[in-house]
Design a protein around this motif. Structure first.
Motif, PDB file in Angstrom:
ATOM      1  N   VAL A  68       0.899  -1.157   0.000  1.00 37.13           N
ATOM      2  CA  VAL A  68       0.000   0.000   0.000  1.00 37.13           C
ATOM      3  C   VAL A  68       0.937   1.206   0.000  1.00 37.13           C
ATOM      4  O   VAL A  68       1.606   1.480   0.992  1.00 37.13           O
ATOM      5  CB  VAL A  68      -0.910   0.014   1.247  1.00 37.13           C
ATOM      6  CG1 VAL A  68      -1.753   1.277   1.269  1.00 37.13           C
ATOM      7  CG2 VAL A  68      -1.782  -1.235   1.288  1.00 37.13           C
ATOM      8  N   PRO A  69       1.058   1.917  -1.149  1.00 39.82           N
ATOM      9  CA  PRO A  69       2.042   2.991  -1.273  1.00 39.82           C
ATOM     10  C   PRO A  69       1.824   4.122  -0.253  1.00 39.82           C
ATOM     11  O   PRO A  69       0.721   4.301   0.270  1.00 39.82           O
ATOM     12  CB  PRO A  69       1.828   3.514  -2.689  1.00 39.82           C
ATOM     13  CG  PRO A  69       1.156   2.400  -3.412  1.00 39.82           C
ATOM     14  CD  PRO A  69       0.311   1.711  -2.380  1.00 39.82           C
ATOM     15  N   MET A  70       2.886   4.874  -0.010  1.00 40.40           N
ATOM     16  CA  MET A  70       2.849   6.011   0.911  1.00 40.40           C
ATOM     17  C   MET A  70       1.710   6.950   0.508  1.00 40.40           C
ATOM     18  O   MET A  70       1.567   7.312  -0.659  1.00 40.40           O
ATOM     19  CB  MET A  70       4.185   6.751   0.896  1.00 40.40           C
ATOM     20  CG  MET A  70       4.307   7.874   1.898  1.00 40.40           C
ATOM     21  SD  MET A  70       4.315   7.355   3.635  1.00 40.40           S
ATOM     22  CE  MET A  70       5.976   6.702   3.810  1.00 40.40           C
ATOM     23  N   HIS A 104       1.748   7.329   5.584  1.00 41.93           N
ATOM     24  CA  HIS A 104       2.038   5.941   5.924  1.00 41.93           C
ATOM     25  C   HIS A 104       1.954   5.063   4.686  1.00 41.93           C
ATOM     26  O   HIS A 104       1.295   5.398   3.710  1.00 41.93           O
ATOM     27  CB  HIS A 104       1.068   5.425   7.000  1.00 41.93           C
ATOM     28  CG  HIS A 104      -0.364   5.518   6.617  1.00 41.93           C
ATOM     29  ND1 HIS A 104      -1.072   6.713   6.630  1.00 41.93           N
ATOM     30  CD2 HIS A 104      -1.249   4.575   6.207  1.00 41.93           C
ATOM     31  CE1 HIS A 104      -2.320   6.494   6.253  1.00 41.93           C
ATOM     32  NE2 HIS A 104      -2.455   5.205   5.981  1.00 41.93           N
ATOM     33  N   GLU A 105       2.687   3.950   4.746  1.00 39.70           N
ATOM     34  CA  GLU A 105       2.577   2.905   3.744  1.00 39.70           C
ATOM     35  C   GLU A 105       2.636   1.575   4.472  1.00 39.70           C
ATOM     36  O   GLU A 105       3.029   1.525   5.646  1.00 39.70           O
ATOM     37  CB  GLU A 105       3.664   3.005   2.676  1.00 39.70           C
ATOM     38  CG  GLU A 105       5.028   2.571   3.110  1.00 39.70           C
ATOM     39  CD  GLU A 105       6.051   2.584   1.967  1.00 39.70           C
ATOM     40  OE1 GLU A 105       5.939   3.439   1.065  1.00 39.70           O
ATOM     41  OE2 GLU A 105       6.949   1.748   1.978  1.00 39.70           O
ATOM     42  N   ALA A 106       2.215   0.513   3.792  1.00 42.62           N
ATOM     43  CA  ALA A 106       2.203  -0.798   4.426  1.00 42.62           C
ATOM     44  C   ALA A 106       2.659  -1.851   3.424  1.00 42.62           C
ATOM     45  O   ALA A 106       2.408  -1.740   2.222  1.00 42.62           O
ATOM     46  CB  ALA A 106       0.811  -1.137   4.943  1.00 42.62           C
ATOM     47  N   GLU A 107       3.322  -2.879   3.956  1.00 41.35           N
ATOM     48  CA  GLU A 107       3.734  -4.036   3.170  1.00 41.35           C
ATOM     49  C   GLU A 107       3.255  -5.286   3.903  1.00 41.35           C
ATOM     50  O   GLU A 107       3.501  -5.438   5.110  1.00 41.35           O
ATOM     51  CB  GLU A 107       5.247  -4.084   3.030  1.00 41.35           C
ATOM     52  CG  GLU A 107       5.753  -5.327   2.332  1.00 41.35           C
ATOM     53  CD  GLU A 107       7.261  -5.462   2.350  1.00 41.35           C
ATOM     54  OE1 GLU A 107       7.756  -6.468   1.805  1.00 41.35           O
ATOM     55  OE2 GLU A 107       7.948  -4.582   2.916  1.00 41.35           O
ATOM     56  N   ALA A 108       2.608  -6.182   3.181  1.00 36.54           N
ATOM     57  CA  ALA A 108       2.153  -7.438   3.776  1.00 36.54           C
ATOM     58  C   ALA A 108       3.338  -8.396   3.869  1.00 36.54           C
ATOM     59  O   ALA A 108       3.895  -8.806   2.848  1.00 36.54           O
ATOM     60  CB  ALA A 108       1.028  -8.046   2.951  1.00 36.54           C
TER      61      ALA A 108
END
Length: 130
Positions: free
Chosen positions: A46-48, A92-96
């Protein structure tokens, strides 16, 4: 006394929207809040981004690595059974890190998610790609 209607939902019966090959979601929206089940396959990004909506993320299964802030971002891993609160306008960004199911609660509801203008999530998301 309020004339507001009470609505009962079965999450499993909600339509699931595929945003890209690695991320899908189902939404339940009220007048002032939104609940989303977000399904992320391992490697999904999920990009910044940031948004005016306050966000609470509860990881039910799996793990997400968040990068928070844009000046020397803070890394934080949120695992099954853990909750992250993101105030309004925090980048924020997220990586699974593994196949993940999380529940996101937004106040107010994410208009970009409702009208499909959330292009940051709809890209190819081929692990480098929100």
């Amino acid at each position: 006394m309020s004339n507001a209607r009470v609505t009962h939902y079965r999450v499993a019966a909600q339509p699931r929207e595929e945003l890209n090959p690695l991320i899908s979601r189902s939404l339940i929206t009220g007048e002032r809040s939104m609940l989303a089940h977000v399904y992320l396959r391992k490697g999904a990004i999920v990009p910044m981004h940031s948004h005016d909506n306050e966000q609470i993320t509860y990881v039910l299964e799996g793990a997400l690595r968040f990068r928070i802030g844009d000046d020397g971002p803070q890394d934080l891993v949120v695992r099954s059974g853990e909750v992250l609160h993101l105030p309004s306008n925090v980048p924020h960004e997220a990586e699974a890190l593994e196949d993940t199911l999380d529940v996101d609660v937004f106040t107010p509801p994410r208009q970009d998610w409702l009208d499909g203008t959330d292009s940051y999530l709809r890209g190819g998301n081929d692990v480098e790609a929100e």
